[in-house]
Design a protein around this motif. Structure first.
Motif, PDB file in Angstrom:
ATOM      1  N   PRO A   1       0.825  -1.211   0.000  1.00  0.00           N
ATOM      2  CA  PRO A   1       0.000   0.000   0.000  1.00  0.00           C
ATOM      3  C   PRO A   1       0.855   1.255   0.000  1.00  0.00           C
ATOM      4  O   PRO A   1       1.885   1.306   0.685  1.00  0.00           O
ATOM      5  CB  PRO A   1      -0.815  -0.090   1.293  1.00  0.00           C
ATOM      6  CG  PRO A   1      -0.261  -1.216   2.082  1.00  0.00           C
ATOM      7  CD  PRO A   1       0.749  -1.949   1.272  1.00  0.00           C
TER       8      PRO A   1
ATOM      9  N   GLN B   1       0.423   3.844   1.400  1.00  0.00           N
ATOM     10  CA  GLN B   1       0.446   4.462   2.730  1.00  0.00           C
ATOM     11  C   GLN B   1       1.750   4.201   3.475  1.00  0.00           C
ATOM     12  O   GLN B   1       2.205   5.038   4.251  1.00  0.00           O
ATOM     13  CB  GLN B   1      -0.719   3.937   3.571  1.00  0.00           C
ATOM     14  CG  GLN B   1      -2.027   4.665   3.353  1.00  0.00           C
ATOM     15  CD  GLN B   1      -2.755   4.214   2.105  1.00  0.00           C
ATOM     16  OE1 GLN B   1      -2.311   3.308   1.413  1.00  0.00           O
ATOM     17  NE2 GLN B   1      -3.863   4.847   1.795  1.00  0.00           N
ATOM     18  N   VAL B   2       2.349   3.022   3.225  1.00  0.00           N
ATOM     19  CA  VAL B   2       3.572   2.674   3.939  1.00  0.00           C
ATOM     20  C   VAL B   2       4.684   3.677   3.638  1.00  0.00           C
ATOM     21  O   VAL B   2       5.569   3.906   4.453  1.00  0.00           O
ATOM     22  CB  VAL B   2       4.017   1.242   3.554  1.00  0.00           C
ATOM     23  CG1 VAL B   2       5.332   0.891   4.212  1.00  0.00           C
ATOM     24  CG2 VAL B   2       2.954   0.248   3.949  1.00  0.00           C
TER      25      VAL B   2
ATOM     26  N   LEU C   1      -5.186  11.652  -5.839  1.00  0.00           N
ATOM     27  CA  LEU C   1      -5.312  12.776  -4.913  1.00  0.00           C
ATOM     28  C   LEU C   1      -4.307  12.667  -3.768  1.00  0.00           C
ATOM     29  O   LEU C   1      -3.565  13.601  -3.479  1.00  0.00           O
ATOM     30  CB  LEU C   1      -6.737  12.843  -4.350  1.00  0.00           C
ATOM     31  CG  LEU C   1      -6.945  13.821  -3.191  1.00  0.00           C
ATOM     32  CD1 LEU C   1      -6.713  15.252  -3.637  1.00  0.00           C
ATOM     33  CD2 LEU C   1      -8.346  13.672  -2.612  1.00  0.00           C
ATOM     34  N   LEU C   2      -4.252  11.480  -3.145  1.00  0.00           N
ATOM     35  CA  LEU C   2      -3.496  11.320  -1.907  1.00  0.00           C
ATOM     36  C   LEU C   2      -2.016  11.685  -2.047  1.00  0.00           C
ATOM     37  O   LEU C   2      -1.473  12.456  -1.252  1.00  0.00           O
ATOM     38  CB  LEU C   2      -3.638   9.874  -1.406  1.00  0.00           C
ATOM     39  CG  LEU C   2      -2.849   9.515  -0.159  1.00  0.00           C
ATOM     40  CD1 LEU C   2      -3.251  10.383   1.013  1.00  0.00           C
ATOM     41  CD2 LEU C   2      -3.039   8.048   0.184  1.00  0.00           C
TER      42      LEU C   2
ATOM     43  N   LYS D   1      -7.425   0.429   1.623  1.00  0.00           N
ATOM     44  CA  LYS D   1      -6.686   1.673   1.473  1.00  0.00           C
ATOM     45  C   LYS D   1      -7.589   2.843   1.123  1.00  0.00           C
ATOM     46  O   LYS D   1      -7.109   3.914   0.762  1.00  0.00           O
ATOM     47  CB  LYS D   1      -5.640   1.504   0.364  1.00  0.00           C
ATOM     48  CG  LYS D   1      -4.659   0.391   0.660  1.00  0.00           C
ATOM     49  CD  LYS D   1      -3.664   0.230  -0.461  1.00  0.00           C
ATOM     50  CE  LYS D   1      -4.308  -0.314  -1.714  1.00  0.00           C
ATOM     51  NZ  LYS D   1      -3.349  -0.688  -2.740  1.00  0.00           N
TER      52      LYS D   1
ATOM     53  N   PHE E   1      -9.450   6.070   0.782  1.00  0.00           N
ATOM     54  CA  PHE E   1      -9.113   7.353   1.396  1.00  0.00           C
ATOM     55  C   PHE E   1      -9.899   8.496   0.755  1.00  0.00           C
ATOM     56  O   PHE E   1     -10.697   9.160   1.418  1.00  0.00           O
ATOM     57  CB  PHE E   1      -7.597   7.616   1.254  1.00  0.00           C
ATOM     58  CG  PHE E   1      -7.194   9.022   1.599  1.00  0.00           C
ATOM     59  CD1 PHE E   1      -7.023   9.386   2.920  1.00  0.00           C
ATOM     60  CD2 PHE E   1      -7.010   9.973   0.606  1.00  0.00           C
ATOM     61  CE1 PHE E   1      -6.672  10.684   3.245  1.00  0.00           C
ATOM     62  CE2 PHE E   1      -6.654  11.279   0.921  1.00  0.00           C
ATOM     63  CZ  PHE E   1      -6.482  11.627   2.249  1.00  0.00           C
ATOM     64  N   ASP E   2      -9.700   8.680  -0.544  1.00  0.00           N
ATOM     65  CA  ASP E   2     -10.252   9.841  -1.240  1.00  0.00           C
ATOM     66  C   ASP E   2     -11.750  10.000  -1.023  1.00  0.00           C
ATOM     67  O   ASP E   2     -12.224  11.086  -0.711  1.00  0.00           O
ATOM     68  CB  ASP E   2      -9.993   9.758  -2.754  1.00  0.00           C
ATOM     69  CG  ASP E   2      -8.570   9.405  -3.091  1.00  0.00           C
ATOM     70  OD1 ASP E   2      -7.918   8.730  -2.281  1.00  0.00           O
ATOM     71  OD2 ASP E   2      -8.105   9.794  -4.169  1.00  0.00           O
TER      72      ASP E   2
ATOM     73  N   ALA F   1      -6.827   4.635   6.427  1.00  0.00           N
ATOM     74  CA  ALA F   1      -5.974   5.452   5.571  1.00  0.00           C
ATOM     75  C   ALA F   1      -6.157   6.935   5.872  1.00  0.00           C
ATOM     76  O   ALA F   1      -5.206   7.713   5.808  1.00  0.00           O
ATOM     77  CB  ALA F   1      -6.273   5.166   4.098  1.00  0.00           C
TER      78      ALA F   1
ATOM     79  N   LEU G   1      -1.515  -1.982   7.961  1.00  0.00           N
ATOM     80  CA  LEU G   1      -2.092  -2.164   6.623  1.00  0.00           C
ATOM     81  C   LEU G   1      -1.235  -3.125   5.803  1.00  0.00           C
ATOM     82  O   LEU G   1      -1.749  -3.989   5.085  1.00  0.00           O
ATOM     83  CB  LEU G   1      -2.201  -0.825   5.895  1.00  0.00           C
ATOM     84  CG  LEU G   1      -3.319   0.115   6.325  1.00  0.00           C
ATOM     85  CD1 LEU G   1      -3.218   1.442   5.577  1.00  0.00           C
ATOM     86  CD2 LEU G   1      -4.679  -0.516   6.055  1.00  0.00           C
TER      87      LEU G   1
END
Lengths: 286, 448
Positions: free
Chosen positions: A129, A131-132, A222-223, B383, B385-386, B404, B427
């Motif tokens: 992911p 995110q990591v 976006l993120l 995951k 998020f948006d 997230a 995660l």
């Protein structure tokens, strides 16, 4: 077989056929209406949006106006962020395609120790992911001074696009008939020539699928951009996101902005449906 | 999307063929081909994994070793616990519903000629950003039924079955002959007689909420053997204009108001007011009190609070399904195309109904595809998020929280990189089984 069907079962089939049709039409509308709502909202004045629902334009077509779009295109934040989106998406796509092709070819046709282990390692990274990596890369980019720049956003997307690229292209290149490569080799082609003149053209379908996939992924992100870009380098998704907190007041920016940001992906989607679908499939089944 | 869809099964490469180099590559050349990819992967993917794991054991500032404190926070921190709970709801419902819908659509589209067009419509949301989808659904879920299409439809359906009232907030004015009768109804203080006229004035209905059929009110005319009366909005704009409890020229009748004649707690007659507010009751109403039942005054139904604390997560899951059901449909349709038609035909010849064919033949044959689709979506949903970030309004974002989003908050607005790292490692741990599965499956092919 058909001839043997009784009248009753044929009737039943006709009715259920009709039912299926009605059901699918209803579902299809269900899927279309939200997008139509956005489009029509973007074509109304903020006063009209505050007063009534977008379906009002069906009875009062005079409400339709391009004012919001005209205003949006004068909004420097939005236009410069659209340019940033292009500056992020195009390099991030090209780099993934080129670097992924090189590595995919090496994994498919070159000999070096531990080749398959390296490749399995890359495959293992497929589902990591993003995110990591957010916090570590933010610190890394901060320390080398590219935090908040287009370059940082591009690099991040390249890093996380590569596992899929290498995986997809290596598998596709591996299916190129050996004879073709040998023939080219006998004609005196060197490694680079072989790569550009034989492997890349033959791998075009997979490269196209990958390119479209990566393009849409980066364009729509976006993120990553939210974290790694600043107000000068932010793409359209981040620029719009800053307006969302006051949704009602900013609807005249958000609705046309969202629609403009969708136009390019939708055009790519409709123009390259087949490649897009095969990219999706390569990722999941088969 | 890339890493997400790459989740499940993995395409086996060409098997049994020798893929020995045809060029007799020098190692140097191979290294040059590989170097860019490996350097970038190492710096941007592998190194961060290690960094996050280490960082998750250090405190907020990063100087002090914190042991497993950050992981304890996963289960004690209020925000993270809500996020965890919501993530579970997401993982259980979003992939299964999207896959089930995808299966239904894939099977049904085979039966219509315009199936491709339908697929295109359902698949299209995959191409747009979650931000755009979020804005789309902020509009859809607008609370006001006059603006948000979800509530417009919902209220429409609701009002078809439950008539909404016309006079919310109407109530007796000063010196009114009416008094509250409990439960929101109003009743006359004294009984009525035939041949007499009754005035039932009320106030408090906003001018734009008056029913469309309302006409200027007309004072009642007495009729023998009947009770006649008028019910109207006893209010004229402007100070001192209009007479209390008297019909004035600019005042409107309560068109459609229901009036009941009540004797000893039983309704003996009833009437509905005309456009000018007049009504007539038969002789049986003699001696009864007139009641305006509470059904006249109920607040109009305003639909559901889609983005309120209790519905916000299901609503956002709905928008996710809108985006991803097409993905499931396309993959399942491809699987369906490879199901041998003879099997289905054979079942039909044996007398199986369409449902039995679907349940006993199609679904079992598609099981591997369904599993891949569901697992892929699960990884994707972990995951998410948006959509949450955009659709949940500030007031209910805490209720809609997911891991997230919490990671983003902890890491980038609350300056808690230790806890944020622990969330990210958590995660990562959740997707390791899939990682392992991918590698194992490919290893069998690669090592030939």
């Amino acid at each position: 077989m058909k001839a043997k069907q009784s009248l009753g079962s044929r009737l039943a089939e006709g009715v259920s056929g009709g039912l299926v049709r009605v059901l699918l039409i209803v579902v299809g509308l269900f899927w279309l209406v939200p997008t139509i709502g956005l489009l029509l909202s973007s074509l109304r004045s903020p006063e009209d949006i505050a007063a009534s629902g977008w379906w009002k334009v069906f009875t009062e077509p005079s409400q339709l106006t391009f004012d919001s779009y005209a205003k949006l295109l004068e909004n420097e934040d939005i236009t410069s962020s659209l340019v940033n989106t292009v500056w992020i998406t195009v390099p991030a796509t090209l780099l993934v395609v080129i670097i992924g092709s090189l590595a995919g070819y090496a994994f498919a046709w070159m000999e070096f120790p531990g080749r398959d282990w390296w490749f399995l390692g890359v495959v293992g990274l497929l589902v990591v992911p993003v995110q990591v990596a957010l916090i570590p890369i933010a610190e890394l980019f901060g320390s080398i001074g590219i935090f908040g720049s287009v370059i940082g956003v591009v690099l991040f997307h390249v890093g996380f696009g590569l596992p899929f690229a290498v995986f997809l292209l290596r598998n596709f290149f591996a299916e190129i008939p050996r004879e073709l490569l040998e023939a080219a080799r006998l004609d005196g082609a060197g490694e680079l020539r072989l790569f550009f003149r034989v492997v890349m053209p033959l791998g075009a379908p997979a490269i196209a699928a990958l390119g479209i996939f990566q393009f849409l992924w980066v364009w729509n992100d976006l993120l990553v951009a939210l974290i790694f870009s600043d107000s000068g380098s932010q793409p359209i998704t981040v620029a719009l996101q800053t307006q969302v907190r006051q949704f009602g007041n900013n609807i005249d920016v958000l609705a046309p902005g969202a629609f403009i940001s969708m136009v390019v992906p939708l055009a790519v989607f409709f123009a390259f449906q087949r490649q897009f679908v095969s990219g999706v499939m390569a990722g999941a089944v088969k | 999307m890339t890493s997400a869809t790459a989740a499940g099964g993995v395409k086996p490469p060409a098997v049994g063929k020798s893929r020995k180099s045809v060029t007799g590559t020098r190692r140097m050349v191979a290294a040059l081909f590989l170097l860019p990819a490996l350097v970038l992967l190492g710096a941007l993917v592998v190194y961060p994994i290690g960094y996050s794991v280490v960082r998750s054991f250090y405190d907020q500032s990063g100087d002090g070793f914190a042991g497993i404190d950050n992981y304890k926070a996963l289960f004690t921190d209020e925000g993270i616990r809500t996020a965890l709970k919501n993530n579970i709801i997401w993982v259980v419902f979003a992939p299964t519903v999207a896959t089930a819908l995808g299966l239904i659509f894939a099977v049904l589209t085979e039966r219509v000629r315009w199936g491709t067009a339908f697929k295109l419509v359902v698949f299209m949301p995959m191409a747009i950003s979650m931000l755009a989808a979020g804005i789309i659904f902020r509009l859809v879920y607008d609370q006001d039924p006059d603006k948000g299409v979800a509530n417009a439809v919902w209220v429409g359906v609701h009002d078809t079955f439950a008539q909404s009232s016309a006079f919310p907030k109407a109530h007796p004015g000063r010196q009114s002959p009416l008094e509250p009768a409990g439960g929101g109804a109003f009743i006359t203080k004294s009984p009525v007689r035939t041949g007499e006229t009754v005035s039932l004035p009320l106030v408090g209905v906003a001018p734009d909420l008056m029913p469309d059929g309302a006409k200027p009110a007309v004072a009642p005319k007495p009729e023998p053997d009947k009770v006649t009366g008028t019910t109207w909005q006893d209010f004229t704009r402007g100070k001192g204009v209009g007479t209390l409890n008297r019909v004035d020229s600019s005042e409107l009748g309560y068109a459609g108001m229901r009036i009941e004649a009540v004797k000893d707690g039983r309704v003996v007659a009833s009437a509905t007011a005309a456009g000018d507010g007049t009504f007539t009751l038969p002789a049986s109403a003699d001696g009864a009190q007139l009641r305006l039942p509470n059904s006249n005054f109920k607040e109009p139904y305003n639909g559901l609070d889609w983005l309120g604390p209790s519905l916000v997560t299901p609503s956002i899951i709905g928008s996710y399904i809108w985006m991803w059901a097409g993905f499931a449909m396309v993959l399942i349709a491809a699987g369906l195309a490879s199901v041998p038609r003879e099997l289905l035909e054979a079942a039909r010849v044996d007398g199986a109904s369409e449902w039995q064919v679907f349940r006993r033949v199609t679904v079992p044959l598609l099981a591997p595809v369904l599993a891949v689709v569901t697992v892929t979506l699960m990884i994707n949903v972990l995951k998410v998020f948006d959509l949450v970030f955009i659709i949940a309004p500030g007031s209910s974002q805490d209720d809609a929280n997911v891991l997230a989003l919490e990671l983003y908050r902890k890491g980038f607005s609350e300056d808690q990189p230790g806890i944020a790292s622990a969330i990210s490692v958590f995660l990562l741990l959740l997707v390791i089984p899939v990682m392992w599965f991918n590698v194992r499956r490919l290893r069998r092919e690669v090592r030939r």
